[in-house]
Design a protein around this motif. Structure first.
Motif, PDB file in Angstrom:
ATOM      1  N   GLU A   1      41.479  -5.160  63.491  1.00 41.60           N
ATOM      2  CA  GLU A   1      41.747  -5.130  62.038  1.00 41.60           C
ATOM      3  C   GLU A   1      42.195  -3.924  61.361  1.00 41.60           C
ATOM      4  O   GLU A   1      41.589  -2.644  62.224  1.00 41.60           O
ATOM      5  N   LEU A   2      43.178  -3.796  60.403  1.00 37.40           N
ATOM      6  CA  LEU A   2      43.637  -2.397  60.188  1.00 37.40           C
ATOM      7  C   LEU A   2      43.576  -2.401  58.530  1.00 37.40           C
ATOM      8  O   LEU A   2      43.443  -3.303  57.817  1.00 37.40           O
ATOM      9  N   PRO A   3      43.482  -1.073  57.972  1.00 33.44           N
ATOM     10  CA  PRO A   3      43.282  -0.744  56.659  1.00 33.44           C
ATOM     11  C   PRO A   3      44.812  -1.364  55.832  1.00 33.44           C
ATOM     12  O   PRO A   3      44.769  -1.654  54.887  1.00 33.44           O
ATOM     13  N   ASP A   4      46.091  -1.135  56.562  1.00 34.83           N
ATOM     14  CA  ASP A   4      47.227  -1.666  56.079  1.00 34.83           C
ATOM     15  C   ASP A   4      48.288  -1.480  57.245  1.00 34.83           C
ATOM     16  O   ASP A   4      47.874  -1.234  58.337  1.00 34.83           O
ATOM     17  N   LEU A   5      49.287  -2.373  56.775  1.00 35.30           N
ATOM     18  CA  LEU A   5      50.420  -2.264  57.925  1.00 35.30           C
ATOM     19  C   LEU A   5      50.966  -0.844  58.253  1.00 35.30           C
ATOM     20  O   LEU A   5      51.478  -0.909  59.618  1.00 35.30           O
ATOM     21  N   GLY A   6      50.408   0.339  57.662  1.00 41.96           N
ATOM     22  CA  GLY A   6      51.074   1.492  58.323  1.00 41.96           C
ATOM     23  C   GLY A   6      50.316   1.986  59.474  1.00 41.96           C
ATOM     24  O   GLY A   6      50.960   2.789  60.211  1.00 41.96           O
ATOM     25  N   ALA A   7      49.292   1.357  59.853  1.00 41.79           N
ATOM     26  CA  ALA A   7      48.540   1.749  61.012  1.00 41.79           C
ATOM     27  C   ALA A   7      49.031   0.757  62.132  1.00 41.79           C
ATOM     28  O   ALA A   7      48.524   0.999  63.271  1.00 41.79           O
ATOM     29  N   LEU A   8      49.895  -0.186  62.051  1.00 41.73           N
ATOM     30  CA  LEU A   8      50.156  -1.028  63.135  1.00 41.73           C
ATOM     31  C   LEU A   8      50.820  -0.377  64.166  1.00 41.73           C
ATOM     32  O   LEU A   8      50.547  -0.645  65.330  1.00 41.73           O
ATOM     33  N   PRO A   9      51.936   0.514  64.244  1.00 37.78           N
ATOM     34  CA  PRO A   9      52.696   1.033  65.222  1.00 37.78           C
ATOM     35  C   PRO A   9      51.712   1.792  66.002  1.00 37.78           C
ATOM     36  O   PRO A   9      51.967   1.651  67.097  1.00 37.78           O
ATOM     37  N   ASP A  10      50.632   2.545  65.427  1.00 35.19           N
ATOM     38  CA  ASP A  10      49.643   3.289  66.392  1.00 35.19           C
ATOM     39  C   ASP A  10      48.879   2.392  67.211  1.00 35.19           C
ATOM     40  O   ASP A  10      48.639   2.472  68.458  1.00 35.19           O
ATOM     41  N   LEU A  11      48.379   1.216  66.643  1.00 32.48           N
ATOM     42  CA  LEU A  11      47.829   0.439  67.316  1.00 32.48           C
ATOM     43  C   LEU A  11      48.416  -0.357  68.238  1.00 32.48           C
ATOM     44  O   LEU A  11      48.075  -0.408  69.561  1.00 32.48           O
ATOM     45  N   ILE A  12      49.648  -0.644  68.064  1.00 30.75           N
ATOM     46  CA  ILE A  12      50.616  -1.062  69.162  1.00 30.75           C
ATOM     47  C   ILE A  12      50.893  -0.274  70.274  1.00 30.75           C
ATOM     48  O   ILE A  12      50.857  -0.510  71.584  1.00 30.75           O
ATOM     49  N   ALA A  13      51.022   1.096  70.128  1.00 32.38           N
ATOM     50  CA  ALA A  13      51.044   2.152  71.018  1.00 32.38           C
ATOM     51  C   ALA A  13      49.875   2.086  71.908  1.00 32.38           C
ATOM     52  O   ALA A  13      49.896   2.284  73.143  1.00 32.38           O
ATOM     53  N   LYS A  14      48.687   2.192  71.322  1.00 36.57           N
ATOM     54  CA  LYS A  14      47.491   2.064  72.140  1.00 36.57           C
ATOM     55  C   LYS A  14      47.316   0.785  72.969  1.00 36.57           C
ATOM     56  O   LYS A  14      46.877   0.845  73.964  1.00 36.57           O
ATOM     57  N   ILE A  15      47.773  -0.277  72.630  1.00 37.50           N
ATOM     58  CA  ILE A  15      47.640  -1.669  73.355  1.00 37.50           C
ATOM     59  C   ILE A  15      48.642  -1.566  74.541  1.00 37.50           C
ATOM     60  O   ILE A  15      48.462  -1.786  75.602  1.00 37.50           O
ATOM     61  N   THR A  16      49.693  -0.896  74.299  1.00 37.33           N
ATOM     62  CA  THR A  16      50.776  -1.134  75.407  1.00 37.33           C
ATOM     63  C   THR A  16      50.874   0.215  76.461  1.00 37.33           C
ATOM     64  O   THR A  16      51.561   0.037  77.274  1.00 37.33           O
ATOM     65  N   ASN A  17      49.739   1.246  75.999  1.00 40.10           N
ATOM     66  CA  ASN A  17      49.984   2.281  76.901  1.00 40.10           C
ATOM     67  C   ASN A  17      48.444   2.318  77.656  1.00 40.10           C
ATOM     68  O   ASN A  17      47.615   1.653  77.429  1.00 40.10           O
TER      69      ASN A  17
ATOM     70  N   GLY B   1      45.954 -10.927  67.507  1.00 41.22           N
ATOM     71  CA  GLY B   1      45.618 -11.231  66.006  1.00 41.22           C
ATOM     72  C   GLY B   1      45.273  -9.987  65.502  1.00 41.22           C
ATOM     73  O   GLY B   1      44.260  -9.489  65.654  1.00 41.22           O
ATOM     74  N   VAL B   2      46.063  -9.660  64.691  1.00 48.16           N
ATOM     75  CA  VAL B   2      45.705  -8.230  63.629  1.00 48.16           C
ATOM     76  C   VAL B   2      45.497  -8.421  62.432  1.00 48.16           C
ATOM     77  O   VAL B   2      46.687  -9.103  61.729  1.00 48.16           O
ATOM     78  N   HIS B   3      44.326  -8.431  61.694  1.00 41.80           N
ATOM     79  CA  HIS B   3      44.011  -8.564  60.556  1.00 41.80           C
ATOM     80  C   HIS B   3      44.024  -7.527  59.476  1.00 41.80           C
ATOM     81  O   HIS B   3      43.809  -6.343  59.826  1.00 41.80           O
ATOM     82  N   VAL B   4      45.119  -7.698  58.463  1.00 45.38           N
ATOM     83  CA  VAL B   4      45.543  -6.612  57.596  1.00 45.38           C
ATOM     84  C   VAL B   4      44.958  -7.249  56.105  1.00 45.38           C
ATOM     85  O   VAL B   4      45.638  -8.008  55.550  1.00 45.38           O
ATOM     86  N   PRO B   5      43.796  -7.042  55.749  1.00 44.50           N
ATOM     87  CA  PRO B   5      43.143  -7.774  54.660  1.00 44.50           C
ATOM     88  C   PRO B   5      43.954  -7.360  53.387  1.00 44.50           C
ATOM     89  O   PRO B   5      44.413  -6.041  53.185  1.00 44.50           O
TER      90      PRO B   5
END
Length: 232
Positions: free
Chosen positions: A216-232, A191-195
């Protein structure tokens, strides 16, 4: 770990929505100024919305009916028909408001669409949500669109099982902790919170900050980097 599907909320995650509710509530307050103080009126309105969720569901139509009910209550039945007519007109205007995408919405979905199944999971009135999706120009980017009456763990479990490999290999991004984040985590996913700057009082909840599948992310633009960290 492996992720196979990314889910996105719609209202106030991909496009602005709550601002129109706030503007309409301001108009409602002005219409009822002779019958109730603003704070008292706001309390009565949210109470009516909470009572009516199970009857009318989420969305503009339920909000409009709750405004009418509140106007009748606070005026002890004396509210003029002209005011009720204006409330109905305000509701109709909300159902035709233009769609304005939030920053990074399109580019983030496009960046993830080659590697993941992209799902839209939103709640509210079916016709209104379909209208907003069509006007957003994002419809062709989703592998599946689900418009549901409410967002609970079993709902996420069923959606991610039907369209992907289950919630355990899924991630849901949205502005509501109560609807987008916590139930997805309880279903086994991320679950990723984008306020968003405006959040309906009904959607407030405590962040599950200690959970390993919460972010939690500041905006949707940070989501690809988060997903890269989760999956690597």
């Amino acid at each position: 770990m492996q992720l196979t599907a990314i889910g996105f909320d719609a209202d106030d995650t991909l496009w602005h929505n709550e601002r129109f509710f706030k503007l309409t509530q301001g108009r409602f307050t002005e219409l009822l100024r002779e019958h109730a103080e603003p704070d008292h009126l706001a309390e009565r309105l949210i109470a009516a919305e909470r009572r009516n969720i199970t009857h009318y569901g989420f969305g503009v139509k339920g909000f409009t009916l709750s405004m009418i009910e509140t106007a009748i209550e606070v005026s002890e039945g004396r509210v003029p028909a002209t005011i009720l007519s204006e409330i109905l007109a305000a509701g109709r205007e909300m159902l035709s408001h233009p769609i304005e995408l939030l920053p990074h919405a399109r580019e983030t979905i496009e960046a993830l669409s080659d590697d993941y199944r992209i799902l839209l999971v939103t709640k509210g009135d079916l016709i209104d949500q379909e209208r907003k999706l069509a006007q957003s120009g994002l419809g062709d980017l989703f592998d599946a669109v689900e418009i549901v009456s409410d967002k609970k763990p079993p709902v996420y479990a069923e959606i991610f099982a039907r369209h992907a490999e289950g919630a355990e290999q899924g991630l849901m991004a949205g502005n509501s902790l109560k609807s987008d984040v916590i139930p997805m985590i309880e279903a086994g996913g991320w679950g990723v919170h984008v306020p968003h700057e405006l959040t309906w009082a009904f959607e407030h909840a405590e962040a599950p900050s200690a959970h390993p599948r919460f972010a939690e992310l500041p905006d949707l633009g940070a989501l690809p980097d988060l997903i890269a960290k989760i999956t690597n």
